[in-house]
Design a protein around this motif. Structure first.
Motif, PDB file in Angstrom:
ATOM      1  N   HIS A 119      35.770 -34.971   5.313  1.00 52.66           N
ATOM      2  CA  HIS A 119      36.180 -34.145   6.372  1.00 52.66           C
ATOM      3  C   HIS A 119      35.698 -32.748   6.038  1.00 52.66           C
ATOM      4  CE1 HIS A 119      38.845 -37.202   7.802  1.00 52.66           C
ATOM      5  NE2 HIS A 119      39.105 -37.490   6.456  1.00 52.66           N
ATOM      6  N   SER A 120      34.470 -32.430   5.807  1.00 51.46           N
ATOM      7  CA  SER A 120      33.946 -31.288   5.568  1.00 51.46           C
ATOM      8  C   SER A 120      33.906 -30.433   6.732  1.00 51.46           C
ATOM      9  CB  SER A 120      32.295 -31.493   5.232  1.00 51.46           C
ATOM     10  OG  SER A 120      31.846 -30.213   5.142  1.00 51.46           O
ATOM     11  N   VAL A 121      34.220 -28.893   6.419  1.00 55.11           N
ATOM     12  CA  VAL A 121      34.314 -27.912   7.448  1.00 55.11           C
ATOM     13  C   VAL A 121      32.870 -27.235   7.479  1.00 55.11           C
ATOM     14  CG1 VAL A 121      36.773 -27.484   7.041  1.00 55.11           C
ATOM     15  CG2 VAL A 121      35.003 -26.178   5.743  1.00 55.11           C
TER      16      VAL A 121
ATOM     17  N   ILE B 137      25.766 -20.635   0.269  1.00 51.12           N
ATOM     18  CA  ILE B 137      27.150 -21.526   0.634  1.00 51.12           C
ATOM     19  C   ILE B 137      26.754 -22.771   0.387  1.00 51.12           C
ATOM     20  CG2 ILE B 137      29.130 -21.661   2.029  1.00 51.12           C
ATOM     21  CD1 ILE B 137      28.191 -18.751   2.831  1.00 51.12           C
ATOM     22  N   ILE B 138      27.468 -23.669  -0.519  1.00 52.31           N
ATOM     23  CA  ILE B 138      27.276 -25.117  -0.551  1.00 52.31           C
ATOM     24  C   ILE B 138      28.739 -25.966   0.034  1.00 52.31           C
ATOM     25  CG2 ILE B 138      26.692 -27.088  -1.808  1.00 52.31           C
ATOM     26  CD1 ILE B 138      25.269 -25.026  -3.700  1.00 52.31           C
ATOM     27  N   GLY B 139      28.487 -26.834   1.095  1.00 50.20           N
ATOM     28  CA  GLY B 139      29.567 -27.469   1.389  1.00 50.20           C
ATOM     29  C   GLY B 139      29.575 -28.894   0.746  1.00 50.20           C
ATOM     30  N   ALA B 140      30.361 -28.991  -0.357  1.00 48.01           N
ATOM     31  CA  ALA B 140      30.600 -30.089  -1.045  1.00 48.01           C
ATOM     32  C   ALA B 140      32.156 -30.657  -0.951  1.00 48.01           C
ATOM     33  CB  ALA B 140      30.438 -29.965  -2.612  1.00 48.01           C
ATOM     34  N   ASP B 141      32.565 -30.400   0.414  1.00 45.63           N
ATOM     35  CA  ASP B 141      33.734 -30.644   0.709  1.00 45.63           C
ATOM     36  C   ASP B 141      34.122 -32.062   1.444  1.00 45.63           C
ATOM     37  OD1 ASP B 141      32.173 -29.588   2.914  1.00 45.63           O
ATOM     38  OD2 ASP B 141      33.807 -28.526   3.712  1.00 45.63           O
TER      39      ASP B 141
ATOM     40  N   GLY C 200      35.695 -31.158  -5.808  1.00 53.05           N
ATOM     41  CA  GLY C 200      35.987 -32.523  -6.376  1.00 53.05           C
ATOM     42  C   GLY C 200      34.607 -32.729  -7.410  1.00 53.05           C
ATOM     43  N   ILE C 201      34.432 -34.114  -7.307  1.00 56.96           N
ATOM     44  CA  ILE C 201      33.340 -34.448  -8.254  1.00 56.96           C
ATOM     45  C   ILE C 201      31.879 -33.873  -7.893  1.00 56.96           C
ATOM     46  CG2 ILE C 201      31.850 -36.414  -9.048  1.00 56.96           C
ATOM     47  CD1 ILE C 201      34.440 -38.204  -8.939  1.00 56.96           C
ATOM     48  N   ALA C 202      31.689 -33.969  -6.267  1.00 61.27           N
ATOM     49  CA  ALA C 202      30.551 -33.351  -5.817  1.00 61.27           C
ATOM     50  C   ALA C 202      30.297 -31.857  -6.221  1.00 61.27           C
ATOM     51  CB  ALA C 202      30.300 -33.565  -4.502  1.00 61.27           C
ATOM     52  N   GLY C 203      31.329 -31.263  -5.835  1.00 57.22           N
ATOM     53  CA  GLY C 203      31.467 -29.706  -5.866  1.00 57.22           C
ATOM     54  C   GLY C 203      31.498 -29.282  -7.396  1.00 57.22           C
TER      55      GLY C 203
ATOM     56  N   ALA D 261      29.673 -34.821   2.475  1.00 57.01           N
ATOM     57  CA  ALA D 261      29.582 -34.034   3.739  1.00 57.01           C
ATOM     58  C   ALA D 261      28.330 -34.070   4.227  1.00 57.01           C
ATOM     59  CB  ALA D 261      29.714 -32.562   2.918  1.00 57.01           C
ATOM     60  N   ALA D 262      27.208 -34.705   3.859  1.00 57.65           N
ATOM     61  CA  ALA D 262      26.050 -35.075   4.292  1.00 57.65           C
ATOM     62  C   ALA D 262      25.759 -36.492   4.828  1.00 57.65           C
ATOM     63  CB  ALA D 262      24.890 -34.685   3.259  1.00 57.65           C
ATOM     64  N   HIS D 263      26.511 -37.411   3.869  1.00 57.79           N
ATOM     65  CA  HIS D 263      25.999 -38.615   4.119  1.00 57.79           C
ATOM     66  C   HIS D 263      27.274 -39.520   3.589  1.00 57.79           C
ATOM     67  CE1 HIS D 263      25.063 -38.622  -0.412  1.00 57.79           C
ATOM     68  NE2 HIS D 263      24.212 -37.578   0.104  1.00 57.79           N
ATOM     69  N   PRO D 264      28.341 -39.744   4.146  1.00 53.68           N
ATOM     70  CA  PRO D 264      29.694 -40.463   3.769  1.00 53.68           C
ATOM     71  C   PRO D 264      28.962 -42.011   3.639  1.00 53.68           C
ATOM     72  CG  PRO D 264      30.151 -39.170   5.776  1.00 53.68           C
ATOM     73  CD  PRO D 264      28.682 -39.039   5.654  1.00 53.68           C
ATOM     74  N   THR D 265      29.538 -42.611   2.567  1.00 47.96           N
ATOM     75  CA  THR D 265      28.943 -43.828   2.183  1.00 47.96           C
ATOM     76  C   THR D 265      30.154 -44.937   1.879  1.00 47.96           C
ATOM     77  OG1 THR D 265      27.545 -42.806   0.858  1.00 47.96           O
ATOM     78  CG2 THR D 265      27.495 -45.036   0.329  1.00 47.96           C
ATOM     79  N   LEU D 266      29.842 -46.135   2.566  1.00 47.93           N
ATOM     80  CA  LEU D 266      30.790 -47.077   2.670  1.00 47.93           C
ATOM     81  C   LEU D 266      30.669 -47.882   1.148  1.00 47.93           C
ATOM     82  CD1 LEU D 266      30.255 -49.076   5.920  1.00 47.93           C
ATOM     83  CD2 LEU D 266      32.174 -47.380   5.508  1.00 47.93           C
ATOM     84  N   PRO D 267      31.789 -48.368   0.439  1.00 41.67           N
ATOM     85  CA  PRO D 267      31.770 -48.940  -0.792  1.00 41.67           C
ATOM     86  C   PRO D 267      31.421 -50.190  -1.255  1.00 41.67           C
ATOM     87  CG  PRO D 267      34.056 -49.342   0.326  1.00 41.67           C
ATOM     88  CD  PRO D 267      33.100 -48.727   1.285  1.00 41.67           C
ATOM     89  N   PHE D 268      30.125 -50.539  -0.476  1.00 46.25           N
ATOM     90  CA  PHE D 268      29.313 -52.022  -0.676  1.00 46.25           C
ATOM     91  C   PHE D 268      28.307 -51.757  -1.873  1.00 46.25           C
ATOM     92  CE2 PHE D 268      31.048 -52.006   3.584  1.00 46.25           C
ATOM     93  CZ  PHE D 268      32.404 -52.939   3.123  1.00 46.25           C
TER      94      PHE D 268
END
Length: 384
Positions: A159-161, A152-156, A18-21, A284-291
């Motif tokens: 619902h990151s694994v 190895i970078i988790g940019a997933d 996605g955008i992050a990865g 994957a590290a900090h889900p953010t609300l859309p405010f």
């Protein structure tokens, strides 16, 4: 601009396209790393709706050599609105003193911009690769493919694994709010973001390329709704939720013929961002609300910062520790500010009157102060 350094001898595997990865992939490629991206979907694509790339996110795109002018609309102003009457409470210029531009993108357009840059850089982007097993320096995928990597970078995403391997499963809680996303036709819409504030709910609207208007509508309610914004709902439900709002807003919602609903859940910022050869970034590290419109912007910052820190030293653990030390407080502050907006947009009674009066007073006497409150956020340049 990133230059070749310690990363030139590193193999980097990024989980998530996605955008992050892809931003992480391009950032590491700019430092000379051997980068591969692995996306579980059959193709690199983005659905959904719009997003706002604020100057801090735009600084990352600029540092990566990306010009989004052909993929976006330049945002001119922010208009707080009385959602019940439709009255404009203030007009605040989004370009004055901000440095990098403030733009409105469709998610797919931003993804295409970064993806094309990755392809131009010769990056290997593998689709149809769902990660199923991790060891110290390797990832195995459902299709049997195994890749070795120094990092190895988790940019997933949400619902990151990779994230749970570092932190365990988190315990999000329902905020008592749900949100709808939709896009409607809108020729010649003004290049402004409007926040239609009403008791216990609000709507944000802004234009996108191609004569479209992005809609994010949030309402407080006790009924639980599933997390993730791919859940279909009826336009009637959306319109009913805002039936008491201004005629202009109701007219906008009347154009909706396809809408997605999701429940807003608050997740903790990850305690551990790296372990061994693994690191995480973005949702994957900090889900953010859309405010506060910062989810994509913080992910872009993370991606660039991670490449920058690791490029500066051969000591990978020291670099990852510095990355977490730099990023964790900033994203926590941004998330707290977003959570505060969730309250401020939904004021009722006397507090609502007082809030509107304050906005109008600032707009008349010192409009620059309205956005200067967020200088710490918008004027931050991770590439500087």
């Amino acid at each position: 601009m990133l230059t070749t350094g310690a990363n030139s001898s590193r193999r980097v595997a990024i989980i998530g396209g996605g955008i992050a990865g892809l931003a992480a992939a391009l950032s590491f490629a700019r430092t000379g790393a051997d980068v591969q991206v692995f996306e579980q979907a059959p193709q690199i694509t983005e659905v959904g709706a719009g997003l706002q790339i604020t100057p801090n996110g735009a600084s990352v795109l600029a540092a990566l050599g990306l010009d989004g002018a052909d993929h976006s609309i330049m945002a001119q102003a922010l208009w707080p609105m009385d959602g019940l009457s439709g009255r404009v409470l203030g007009r605040f210029d989004l370009q004055v003193g901000q440095g990098h531009p403030y733009r409105f993108y469709h998610r797919a357009d931003l993804l295409d911009l970064i993806h094309q840059a990755c392809l131009d850089a010769g990056l290997a982007v593998h689709t149809g690769h769902k990660a199923t097993h991790f060891s110290e320096n390797s990832v195995t995928f459902q299709n049997g493919h195994t890749v070795e990597a120094d990092l190895i970078i988790g940019a997933d995403g949400l619902h990151s694994v990779v994230g749970p391997l570092l932190n365990g499963t988190d315990q999000p809680f329902f905020t008592g709010q749900v949100a709808w996303r939709a896009i409607v036709p809108a020729q010649d819409a003004e290049p402004v973001a409007r926040i239609w504030m009403a008791p216990k709910k609000h709507v944000v609207t802004y234009p996108l390329k191609g004569g479209r208007l992005n809609i994010v509508a949030v309402r407080e309610q006790s009924e639980w709704a599933a997390e993730g914004w791919h859940h279909a709902d009826t336009p009637h439900s959306l319109r009913s939720a805002f039936a008491d709002c201004a005629p202009e807003l109701r007219d906008i919602l009347a154009r909706v013929d396809d809408v997605r609903l999701w429940g807003l859940f608050r997740h903790p910022v990850a305690t551990v961002w790296h372990k061994g050869a693994m690191a995480i970034l973005g949702d994957a590290a900090h889900p953010t609300l859309p405010f506060l419109a910062q989810g994509a912007n913080l992910a872009l910052e993370d991606a660039y910062a991670l490449a920058k820190f690791t490029n500066g030293t051969d000591d990978l653990n020291a670099a990852l520790s510095a990355y977490q030390k730099a990023r964790q407080p900033r994203v926590s502050r941004a998330i707290n500010a977003a959570n505060a907006n969730a309250v401020n947009y939904h004021l009722d009674g006397i507090k609502r009157i007082a809030g509107q009066t304050a906005i109008q007073a600032i707009a008349r006497t010192a409009p620059q102060l309205f956005l200067r409150r967020f200088d710490w956020l918008y004027r931050y340049d991770v590439g500087g």
